[in-house]
Write an enzyme that holds these catalytic residues in place. Sequence first.
Site, PDB file in Angstrom:
ATOM      1  N   GLY A  70       4.893   8.208   2.376  1.00  0.00           N
ATOM      2  CA  GLY A  70       5.784   9.354   2.465  1.00  0.00           C
ATOM      3  C   GLY A  70       7.086   9.143   1.715  1.00  0.00           C
ATOM      4  CG  ASP A  88      -6.866  11.426  -0.536  1.00  0.00           C
ATOM      5  OD1 ASP A  88      -7.887  10.857  -0.953  1.00  0.00           O
ATOM      6  OD2 ASP A  88      -6.826  12.591  -0.111  1.00  0.00           O
ATOM      7  CG  LEU A  89       1.748  11.183  -0.207  1.00  0.00           C
ATOM      8  CD1 LEU A  89       2.191  11.553  -1.620  1.00  0.00           C
ATOM      9  CD2 LEU A  89       2.581  11.884   0.843  1.00  0.00           C
ATOM     10  CG  ASP A  90       2.444   7.473  -0.796  1.00  0.00           C
ATOM     11  OD1 ASP A  90       3.164   7.883   0.125  1.00  0.00           O
ATOM     12  OD2 ASP A  90       2.697   7.643  -1.998  1.00  0.00           O
ATOM     13  CD  GLU A  91      -4.593   6.569   1.935  1.00  0.00           C
ATOM     14  OE1 GLU A  91      -4.124   6.611   3.082  1.00  0.00           O
ATOM     15  OE2 GLU A  91      -5.377   5.662   1.540  1.00  0.00           O
TER      16      GLU A  91
END
Length: 287
Positions: A204, A229-232
Amino acid sequence: MTAPNFILTFSCQDQVGIVATVTGKLAELEGFILDSQQYADLDQGRFFMRIVFQKGGDAFPEDTAALRAAMAPIAKQFDFRWSLTDSEDKPRIVIAVSQGTHCLNALLHRWKSGFLPIEPVAVISNHETCRSLTEWHGVPFHYLPVTNENRAEQEAAILDLMEGSNAEYLVLARYMQILSDDFSTKLSGRCINIHHSFLPGFKGAKPYHQAHERGVKLIGATAHFVTPDLDEGPIIEQQVERVDHRATADFMARIGRDIEAQTLARAIHWVAERRVILNGKRTVVFR
Ligand SMILES: Nc1nc2c(c(=O)[nH]1)N[C@@H](CN(C=O)c1ccc(C(=O)N[C@@H](CCC(=O)O)C(=O)O)cc1)CN2
């Protein structure tokens, strides 16, 4: 004039005889191998290799296009995912930034000083903050404000800029906007982000506040390929630093800036030297 070096990287389904076939072909072409690294992912059944070579005799193809044509039958035989590049051909990169200057400055300083083999063709930002830093380094700056209302148009403008400048990569150097699924999918394997935490912890926009709240003793940064997919996304490089009970979120952010800058610059260096190969949700990095 020193002979140019060429870098062949590939991955394919693993089987007996891949290395013998590839190096046999290079020998046939009188290629002189300078460095070679390989890895077999037994779980995935995939093989990864990076070979650096140069002209070793008169049979050597005259240019990169001819080399690619000579290697293409083997690439087809083993169904390679591959690249073959002249090591002097630096990747053309568009850099995206919001208001933080530290990661952008690290990339542009290393490039201008000749320590980072990239060609930064443009910087885009949703703020004017980094215009002077960018133009001081002689790189074009594009102010592209974004809201939820114009996100599709703004992302299309970034894509047009990449296509118009023949850019290979988009580097998010603390660009604090979440890219749409469509945009991040279009740039799969070509968009790299620096996240200001030691992933998978604290995803985040405000990881240092989360880290302080949790009372961690290590903070860090993670450079990764961007996915919807955020920060994945697949991790390229990470670095950590010790903190203790006295560390406030602001203190963490202050020492974090140096970690982020160094981690991103190191990751982009690996990518520029064709040392990074995607392996599903992971990467293989031949350092
Ligand atoms: N599709 C993806 N886009 C982006 C990723 C990603 O992994 N996938 N990484 C981010 C960078 N980032 C953390 O490293 C990050 C940036 C922004 C936010 C966020 O919540 N932003 C808010 C707006 C914040 C602001 O305006 O300051 C939002 O977009 O609503 C979270 C994580 C880059 N993009």
